[in-house]
Structures are given as C-alpha cells and as structure tokens.
Design a protein around this motif. Structure first.
Motif, PDB file in Angstrom:
ATOM      1  N   HIS A   1       0.823  -1.214   0.000  1.00 40.83           N
ATOM      2  CA  HIS A   1       0.000   0.000   0.000  1.00 40.83           C
ATOM      3  C   HIS A   1       0.851   1.256   0.000  1.00 40.83           C
ATOM      4  O   HIS A   1       0.434   2.309   0.451  1.00 40.83           O
ATOM      5  CB  HIS A   1      -0.950  -0.002   1.189  1.00 40.83           C
ATOM      6  N   GLY A   2       2.114   1.122  -0.452  1.00 40.36           N
ATOM      7  CA  GLY A   2       2.978   2.294  -0.560  1.00 40.36           C
ATOM      8  C   GLY A   2       3.441   2.833   0.778  1.00 40.36           C
ATOM      9  O   GLY A   2       3.862   3.984   0.863  1.00 40.36           O
ATOM     10  N   LEU A   3       3.378   2.027   1.849  1.00 39.98           N
ATOM     11  CA  LEU A   3       3.829   2.494   3.163  1.00 39.98           C
ATOM     12  C   LEU A   3       5.264   2.041   3.387  1.00 39.98           C
ATOM     13  O   LEU A   3       5.600   0.875   3.164  1.00 39.98           O
ATOM     14  CB  LEU A   3       2.933   1.935   4.265  1.00 39.98           C
ATOM     15  N   ALA A   4       6.119   2.958   3.843  1.00 40.13           N
ATOM     16  CA  ALA A   4       7.548   2.660   3.976  1.00 40.13           C
ATOM     17  C   ALA A   4       7.776   1.419   4.842  1.00 40.13           C
ATOM     18  O   ALA A   4       8.605   0.566   4.532  1.00 40.13           O
ATOM     19  CB  ALA A   4       8.278   3.862   4.560  1.00 40.13           C
ATOM     20  N   GLU A   5       7.013   1.304   5.919  1.00 45.27           N
ATOM     21  CA  GLU A   5       7.254   0.210   6.859  1.00 45.27           C
ATOM     22  C   GLU A   5       7.029  -1.149   6.208  1.00 45.27           C
ATOM     23  O   GLU A   5       7.873  -2.046   6.297  1.00 45.27           O
ATOM     24  CB  GLU A   5       6.317   0.394   8.051  1.00 45.27           C
ATOM     25  N   GLU A   6       5.887  -1.314   5.524  1.00 44.92           N
ATOM     26  CA  GLU A   6       5.620  -2.627   4.921  1.00 44.92           C
ATOM     27  C   GLU A   6       6.608  -2.909   3.792  1.00 44.92           C
ATOM     28  O   GLU A   6       6.997  -4.051   3.572  1.00 44.92           O
ATOM     29  CB  GLU A   6       4.169  -2.734   4.431  1.00 44.92           C
TER      30      GLU A   6
ATOM     31  N   ASP B   1      15.407  -5.425  -3.005  1.00 46.68           N
ATOM     32  CA  ASP B   1      16.704  -4.822  -3.328  1.00 46.68           C
ATOM     33  C   ASP B   1      16.542  -3.734  -4.387  1.00 46.68           C
ATOM     34  O   ASP B   1      17.521  -3.123  -4.796  1.00 46.68           O
ATOM     35  CB  ASP B   1      17.748  -5.875  -3.721  1.00 46.68           C
ATOM     36  N   LEU B   2      15.296  -3.503  -4.816  1.00 40.95           N
ATOM     37  CA  LEU B   2      15.016  -2.350  -5.676  1.00 40.95           C
ATOM     38  C   LEU B   2      13.535  -1.996  -5.537  1.00 40.95           C
ATOM     39  O   LEU B   2      12.683  -2.869  -5.561  1.00 40.95           O
ATOM     40  CB  LEU B   2      15.326  -2.662  -7.150  1.00 40.95           C
ATOM     41  N   VAL B   3      13.258  -0.698  -5.352  1.00 38.61           N
ATOM     42  CA  VAL B   3      11.873  -0.231  -5.283  1.00 38.61           C
ATOM     43  C   VAL B   3      11.598   0.642  -6.505  1.00 38.61           C
ATOM     44  O   VAL B   3      12.409   1.513  -6.846  1.00 38.61           O
ATOM     45  CB  VAL B   3      11.607   0.550  -3.982  1.00 38.61           C
ATOM     46  N   LEU B   4      10.474   0.397  -7.182  1.00 40.09           N
ATOM     47  CA  LEU B   4      10.079   1.197  -8.335  1.00 40.09           C
ATOM     48  C   LEU B   4       8.958   2.132  -7.913  1.00 40.09           C
ATOM     49  O   LEU B   4       7.956   1.693  -7.350  1.00 40.09           O
ATOM     50  CB  LEU B   4       9.571   0.291  -9.460  1.00 40.09           C
TER      51      LEU B   4
ATOM     52  N   ALA C   1       4.475   9.594  -3.062  1.00 39.78           N
ATOM     53  CA  ALA C   1       4.783  10.567  -2.009  1.00 39.78           C
ATOM     54  C   ALA C   1       6.296  10.680  -1.829  1.00 39.78           C
ATOM     55  O   ALA C   1       6.985   9.690  -1.597  1.00 39.78           O
ATOM     56  CB  ALA C   1       4.126  10.127  -0.705  1.00 39.78           C
ATOM     57  N   SER C   2       6.805  11.904  -1.976  1.00 42.59           N
ATOM     58  CA  SER C   2       8.263  12.076  -1.936  1.00 42.59           C
ATOM     59  C   SER C   2       8.801  11.793  -0.543  1.00 42.59           C
ATOM     60  O   SER C   2       9.939  11.370  -0.388  1.00 42.59           O
ATOM     61  CB  SER C   2       8.636  13.481  -2.400  1.00 42.59           C
ATOM     62  N   GLY C   3       7.983  12.017   0.491  1.00 42.05           N
ATOM     63  CA  GLY C   3       8.419  11.725   1.858  1.00 42.05           C
ATOM     64  C   GLY C   3       8.735  10.253   2.023  1.00 42.05           C
ATOM     65  O   GLY C   3       9.750   9.875   2.618  1.00 42.05           O
ATOM     66  N   THR C   4       7.884   9.389   1.444  1.00 40.80           N
ATOM     67  CA  THR C   4       8.103   7.945   1.531  1.00 40.80           C
ATOM     68  C   THR C   4       9.384   7.556   0.804  1.00 40.80           C
ATOM     69  O   THR C   4      10.181   6.756   1.297  1.00 40.80           O
ATOM     70  CB  THR C   4       6.904   7.200   0.905  1.00 40.80           C
ATOM     71  N   ILE C   5       9.591   8.160  -0.382  1.00 36.06           N
ATOM     72  CA  ILE C   5      10.793   7.837  -1.159  1.00 36.06           C
ATOM     73  C   ILE C   5      12.046   8.227  -0.373  1.00 36.06           C
ATOM     74  O   ILE C   5      12.997   7.450  -0.266  1.00 36.06           O
ATOM     75  CB  ILE C   5      10.753   8.560  -2.521  1.00 36.06           C
ATOM     76  N   ARG C   6      12.041   9.420   0.208  1.00 38.70           N
ATOM     77  CA  ARG C   6      13.225   9.863   0.978  1.00 38.70           C
ATOM     78  C   ARG C   6      13.480   8.948   2.163  1.00 38.70           C
ATOM     79  O   ARG C   6      14.619   8.606   2.476  1.00 38.70           O
ATOM     80  CB  ARG C   6      13.030  11.307   1.452  1.00 38.70           C
ATOM     81  N   LEU C   7      12.393   8.535   2.815  1.00 36.93           N
ATOM     82  CA  LEU C   7      12.533   7.650   3.967  1.00 36.93           C
ATOM     83  C   LEU C   7      13.162   6.329   3.541  1.00 36.93           C
ATOM     84  O   LEU C   7      14.089   5.821   4.178  1.00 36.93           O
ATOM     85  CB  LEU C   7      11.158   7.415   4.589  1.00 36.93           C
TER      86      LEU C   7
ATOM     87  N   GLN D   1      15.077   5.799   0.974  1.00 39.70           N
ATOM     88  CA  GLN D   1      16.480   6.013   0.617  1.00 39.70           C
ATOM     89  C   GLN D   1      17.344   6.121   1.867  1.00 39.70           C
ATOM     90  O   GLN D   1      18.464   5.627   1.904  1.00 39.70           O
ATOM     91  CB  GLN D   1      16.609   7.264  -0.255  1.00 39.70           C
ATOM     92  N   ARG D   2      16.814   6.760   2.919  1.00 39.68           N
ATOM     93  CA  ARG D   2      17.570   6.868   4.163  1.00 39.68           C
ATOM     94  C   ARG D   2      17.762   5.500   4.794  1.00 39.68           C
ATOM     95  O   ARG D   2      18.710   5.266   5.528  1.00 39.68           O
ATOM     96  CB  ARG D   2      16.848   7.798   5.138  1.00 39.68           C
ATOM     97  N   LEU D   3      16.830   4.580   4.539  1.00 40.97           N
ATOM     98  CA  LEU D   3      16.951   3.218   5.065  1.00 40.97           C
ATOM     99  C   LEU D   3      17.748   2.332   4.113  1.00 40.97           C
ATOM    100  O   LEU D   3      17.689   1.108   4.195  1.00 40.97           O
ATOM    101  CB  LEU D   3      15.554   2.630   5.296  1.00 40.97           C
ATOM    102  N   ASP D   4      18.463   2.972   3.156  1.00 38.80           N
ATOM    103  CA  ASP D   4      19.345   2.253   2.223  1.00 38.80           C
ATOM    104  C   ASP D   4      18.604   1.315   1.283  1.00 38.80           C
ATOM    105  O   ASP D   4      19.139   0.290   0.868  1.00 38.80           O
ATOM    106  CB  ASP D   4      20.421   1.465   2.991  1.00 38.80           C
ATOM    107  N   VAL D   5      17.357   1.626   0.984  1.00 39.36           N
ATOM    108  CA  VAL D   5      16.642   0.858  -0.042  1.00 39.36           C
ATOM    109  C   VAL D   5      16.769   1.637  -1.353  1.00 39.36           C
ATOM    110  O   VAL D   5      16.355   2.791  -1.420  1.00 39.36           O
ATOM    111  CB  VAL D   5      15.146   0.696   0.327  1.00 39.36           C
ATOM    112  N   PRO D   6      17.356   1.036  -2.393  1.00 41.11           N
ATOM    113  CA  PRO D   6      17.471   1.773  -3.661  1.00 41.11           C
ATOM    114  C   PRO D   6      16.091   2.004  -4.275  1.00 41.11           C
ATOM    115  O   PRO D   6      15.272   1.082  -4.320  1.00 41.11           O
ATOM    116  CB  PRO D   6      18.308   0.855  -4.556  1.00 41.11           C
ATOM    117  N   VAL D   7      15.824   3.245  -4.707  1.00 35.44           N
ATOM    118  CA  VAL D   7      14.529   3.584  -5.298  1.00 35.44           C
ATOM    119  C   VAL D   7      14.750   4.139  -6.694  1.00 35.44           C
ATOM    120  O   VAL D   7      15.606   5.004  -6.894  1.00 35.44           O
ATOM    121  CB  VAL D   7      13.779   4.637  -4.446  1.00 35.44           C
ATOM    122  N   GLU D   8      14.030   3.624  -7.666  1.00 39.47           N
ATOM    123  CA  GLU D   8      14.043   4.175  -9.021  1.00 39.47           C
ATOM    124  C   GLU D   8      12.716   4.886  -9.247  1.00 39.47           C
ATOM    125  O   GLU D   8      11.660   4.267  -9.156  1.00 39.47           O
ATOM    126  CB  GLU D   8      14.205   3.059 -10.063  1.00 39.47           C
ATOM    127  N   VAL D   9      12.764   6.198  -9.509  1.00 42.89           N
ATOM    128  CA  VAL D   9      11.535   6.957  -9.737  1.00 42.89           C
ATOM    129  C   VAL D   9      11.333   7.147 -11.232  1.00 42.89           C
ATOM    130  O   VAL D   9      12.200   7.698 -11.915  1.00 42.89           O
ATOM    131  CB  VAL D   9      11.589   8.323  -9.026  1.00 42.89           C
TER     132      VAL D   9
END
Lengths: 332, 283
Positions: free
Chosen positions: B78-83, B90-93, B99-105, B107-115
């Motif tokens: 459901h697009g929630l950082a925790e779940e 090893d990659l999030v699309l 939500a940019s807040g979720t993406i930043r969070l 990235q801070r948790l070292d999950v690679p994100v491709e937007v």
C-alpha cells in the motif's frame, strides 16, 4: 425611524436584487451579449445558447437568490430570538450539520433513489443542531454559551462530514469536503431548484409570522408573554423554519458562511433596530449579497470554481472580529 | 562498534570502487517491489519470473489496472515505507506521483529507489519502457516490447485528413485534458483536434459546462463513473450535458487504458480511431 423611509429601503433592496439577478444571468464564461442572452432565455429555440441560459444560468441565479434570502432571513430571526448579534446559522453549526445530513444522504445512495431525500436529510441535520444549540445556550442565548455550543457542533458535524467522505469508495468524494465547507453554485441544474424551492417556501412561510413575536421579545420574555406571545410555539416555529431554510440551502449550495451575520447587522440601523422590519430587509439583503458574491467568483477566477464561502468569509470574518470587539466594549 | 567500523569501511571501499555502488549494472536485482500503478504494469510486462515480489494494491483493481489478473498472483503493498522495508526489496520502483516523503525515507533506510517520471507522450512511454528494461536487467525483453509497441502504433496512425474532427474530454468535476497530458496524446493519435487546446487548457483543467457546450465538439469523451457516490460525478448527468450528447457520439474513458503510459494506451487510441471513422461515415 420615520415611516416612509422603510418602504423606500425595501424598494431599493428589491431593485438591487432584481439588478443583481439580471447580472447573474448575464455573467458567464461564454461571453454572450445581453440582448442575445435574454432572447435565448425567453424566446423559443433549442440551440446551445438557449440550453446554456435555461439549464445553467437560470438555475444558478434562482439558487443564488433563494440561498441568499434563506441565509439573511435565518440570521435576522435567530439574532432577534436570541437577542444576540453573533447568532448566525454558520457560526452556531446549523449549516455544518445540514451539510453532514446532505453528505449522508448522498453517500448512502438515498438522494439517488429519492431526490427529496437530499434536502430532507439536510433539514433533519439542521433541525437537530438548532435544537441542540437552543438547549445548550439556554433561552436567553448568552454569548459565550452560544458561541461555544456553535463551535462544538460545527466541529463535530465537520468531522463527521470529513469522515463519511474519506470512507467513501469514490476517489473524488474526499475532494468534496471543500464544497461542503465553502459552498458553490457552479453547474447546478433546474433539478436543484425543484428540490430546494418547496422547502425554502415552507421556511419563509413559517418564519414570516414570527416578526411580531420577535418585536415583542425586545421588551423581555415576561413582557412578550404578557402581550400574548407563546414562547414554546415561537421556538418550535423558529426551529422548523430555520431547519427548512438552511437545510435546503446547504443541500444544494454547500455551506456559505457569514451572510446571516453580516447582512442583518448592516441593515439593523436602517430599519431602526426593529426585528420585525429587519426580517424582510435581511432576506432581500442576503439575496443581494449571495448573488453579488456568485457574480464575483465568476469574474475574479473564471473557470476555476472559486468557492462562494471563500468570498463571504473574506468579507465576513473581519466583520465578525469587529463585532466581538464591539460586544466586549459594550460589556455584553 | 565493530559493526559500525565495518560499515564505514565498506562505504569507503564503495567510494573507492564506483562499480561496487552500482550492482544493478552487473547483477540484476532479484527482489523488485513496485509501489505505483504504472510502474507495476511496466514491471509485470518486463520482469523475469520471480523477480517482481510485490505490486501496489491498485494493480489488482480491474477498474484501474489493465493487468489485474497478473497482479492477483503477486503480494500487494500500500505504498507504506514500513511494509515495503519488511518485504526486503533490493530495488523499489516508484512513479512521479509517489509521495516524496516515503521515497526519501526508503532512501535513508538504504533501499534503492528508481523513480519513473509520469509519461505524457509516446517518447515518454518509450523512455520508461527502455529504462525499466535497464533497471531490471531485461534489456532484450524491453526491446521486444518496444518493437511490438511501435508496430502496433504504426498500424493505428493513419493520418486523419484535415480538417480533423474535434473531441472534448470531460471527466468528473468537469475536468478536461489537453495535448500536454497522456489522455490528450491519445486523442491526438486517434486523429482528433482537442477542444481543451483551443480553450487554453493543454495541461488540463476544469472546463465550465457552459464553455464545453459552446465549444460544440464532434465527439465527447466522458470520464468513467466510479463506485460509491460523489457530487463531482453529478456534472456527467447534468441535463445540459445530456442535451449535448443526445444524437451525438460519446465514448467513455476506461481508466486501465487511459491513466498509465503503457502499450495498453493503444487500445484507447483504437477505440477513438473507430469513433472517428464512424463519425466520417455518418457525414
């Protein structure tokens, strides 16, 4: 206040409403000439122009007139009954409760199954809130109790509206919170006129005869009772009339705040502070105000659906502050 | 303490060896998670079996997604950082609307994100397909999909003789879209001029019903109705709009083919192209 000035005031206000009604009919993004528009409205033909005039502009102007009159009259009657200049359907939570009723009717599908379900549900919400405010604020309507009761009821009804719309399965429902809180007359149809008008008529008819009782109330409850005013019946008429007016107005136009506060106040001196004379004057003044505001939203931001309540609040809220300061100075 | 020193050492080593920071280039990601309806569908079209571990819950909704059946076989998020973190991707699309807040969070948790940016035209769709192939390590599949897309597009893109008929998009709340949007591109590809462009709304906006009536479009493309109730939907049933569409063709936008820049938009192009050909036949 001398006699001849009052009929003059009523005539002037009526003329103003007529002019603004016409201006509302002639205002729109289409930019059609006045003569051409009126010819399309009254003449025959079923071209696009006639469609625009009859199905879009006419219902919008009629609803502006009715909603404004309902708000102005409700404000004048409430202020007369509670003998408090801060009483207003928006501030005491009537409009917010009517909106909650309307939202419930739409979301449960009641209004789709039965068109009159929408104004009836809004009416029930409005009636409930007026009863609650009268019970909480007491018969004399002390300022503090009145405003606090109004804030509590407004907040509760607003939260209920937001909750219902957020839980809706429709992705656009949550957007509608703005409409219910700020009000708009954009893209209304004749159907909205037909569902609101009967209840409005009922509300005007019930509140009209309360004028003499309101006048008597200025001398105090005991004096009013001794001059034949039945307070219990007056209260019942007030609740029924205001619920009918605010319920049907909110069901079709959302919450338009501050009209019921500002209009009676502006006109009070012109009618010699007589509540009986204020009622018709405030109805006309309210109609003129909402028609003017609805013309202004179309001129200021065409095609943006600027909400009516934004304009009335921008004018009304500073006015409200001024009233609070004045009330405090007078030590009420 | 030792762990932290070790981490620092690794980071330093990573800085010294650029290749170390880009494992995707050498080694395709094995646990890919998509949190946006549009990246969901591109990833399902291109990913290797087992490579995609989760898609957004919207991908299962047949009223929004063109690949609801495929999505039903995958776990949803459901697009929630925790779940998302708990699924250990090893990659999030993500998409342009995520939500940019979720993406930043993340990235801070070292999950690679491709937007992936929102696609508003064919070039954008092609770029996103190629990029999806790159980040998933599925370049060959992406090239094959592009070749198919181009061939299908060429088959539909017969030039409409001038003057082109005019279409108007009209959705919930009176929202219309012009040529700077994907929906507007679909209209243009199908051989229509767009009323929203004439009225100065290329990027889309609210069109007053009055203005729409006066613009007198040859084809009205209505927004779909959604379940539940909303006042904004009432405008689609306004008597004046009904009078406009009486005796005129009207199409309905089916969201799965209209909202995401995937090869499925060609179904919408075909739908409108058929409407255009019918319109010409009627004249």
């Amino acid at each position: 206040m001398s006699g001849p000035r009052y009929p003059l005031l009523i005539a002037a206000l009526s003329a103003l409403v007529a002019v603004l009604f016409l201006a509302s009919l002639l205002t729109g993004p289409a930019g059609i000439g006045a003569g051409q528009s009126l010819a399309a409205l009254f003449g025959g033909g079923d071209g696009t122009l006639a469609l625009i005039m009859r199905e879009l502009r006419l219902p919008r102007a009629i609803l502006g007139l009715l909603v404004g009159a309902a708000l102005g009259m409700s404000g004048a009657v409430l202020q007369g009954f509670l003998r408090n200049p801060l009483a207003e359907p928006g501030l005491i939570g009537t409009s917010a409760s009517a909106a909650l009723g309307a939202v419930l009717a739409i979301q449960t599908g009641l209004s789709a199954a039965f068109p009159l379900g929408l104004p009836l549900a809004a009416l029930a919400g409005a009636a409930l809130s007026v009863l609650l405010v009268l019970a909480l604020a007491g018969p004399r309507g002390g300022t503090l109790a009145l405003i606090l009761a109004g804030i509590a009821i407004s907040a509760l009804a607003g939260a209920g509206t937001s909750l219902v719309l957020n839980l809706s399965s429709n992705p656009f429902a949550a957007n509608e919170i703005v409409f219910w809180m700020m009000g708009s007359l954009a893209d209304r149809s004749m159907l909205h006129v037909w569902i609101a008008a009967p209840f409005m008529g009922l509300g005007f008819a019930v509140l009209w005869p309360t004028r003499q009782a309101l006048q008597a109330l200025t001398l105090g409850e005991d004096a009013a009772a001794s001059s034949g005013v039945h307070l219990g019946r007056l209260r019942l008429m007030l609740v029924a009339g205001i619920a009918a007016l605010i319920g049907s107005a909110t069901a079709v136009a959302g919450t338009v705040g501050f009209v019921g506060l500002v209009v009676p106040h502006v006109l009070r001196r012109a009618v010699g502070a007589s509540p009986a004379r204020l009622v018709p004057a405030a109805a006309l003044g309210g109609a003129a105000t909402v028609l003017a505001a609805d013309i202004a939203v179309r001129l200021i931001a065409p095609g943006r659906d600027l909400k009516l309540g934004v304009l009335t609040a921008l004018v009304g809220a500073p006015f409200f502050l001024h009233l609070i300061l004045k009330t405090r100075r007078e030590g009420l | 303490m030792v762990g932290r020193l070790g981490l620092a050492a690794c980071l330093l080593a990573g800085l010294a060896l650029p290749g170390f920071l880009q494992p995707a280039a050498a080694d395709p990601p094995r646990r890919v998670l998509s949190m946006n309806l549009c990246t969901d569908q591109l990833a399902m079209l291109l990913a290797a079996p087992g490579q995609l571990v989760s898609v957004s819950y919207l991908a299962r909704d047949p009223t929004a997604s063109a690949m609801a059946e495929e999505a039903a076989r995958l776990p949803v998020n459901h697009g929630l950082a925790e779940e998302i973190v708990l699924m250990r991707p090893d990659l999030v699309l993500a998409g342009g609307w995520t939500a940019s807040g979720t993406i930043r969070l993340l990235q801070r948790l070292d999950v690679p994100v491709e937007v992936f940016p929102v696609e508003t035209d064919i070039a954008g769709i092609r770029a996103n397909i190629r990029r999806m192939g790159d980040v998933l390590g599925r370049e060959a599949a992406a090239e094959a999909l592009l070749a198919r897309f181009d061939a299908d597009l060429a088959r539909l893109a017969d030039a409409s003789p001038a003057p082109r008929p005019r279409a108007a998009l009209y959705a919930v709340n009176g929202y219309s879209s012009g040529s700077a949007t994907l929906a507007g591109q679909i209209v243009a590809l199908a051989g229509f001029d767009n009323v929203a462009d004439e009225l100065g709304l290329p990027a889309g906006g609210v069109l007053a019903l009055e203005t729409l009536l006066l613009s007198d479009p040859d084809l009205l493309v209505e927004g779909r109705r959604y379940p539940g109730h909303a006042r904004g939907q009432e405008v689609l049933d306004h008597p004046a709009l009904k009078a406009l569409t009486a005796g005129r063709p009207a199409e309905v936008m089916a969201d799965p083919d209209w909202v995401c820049g995937t090869p499925f938009i060609l179904r919408a192009v075909a739908q409108l192209r058929a409407a255009r050909l019918a319109l010409r036949g009627a004249r």
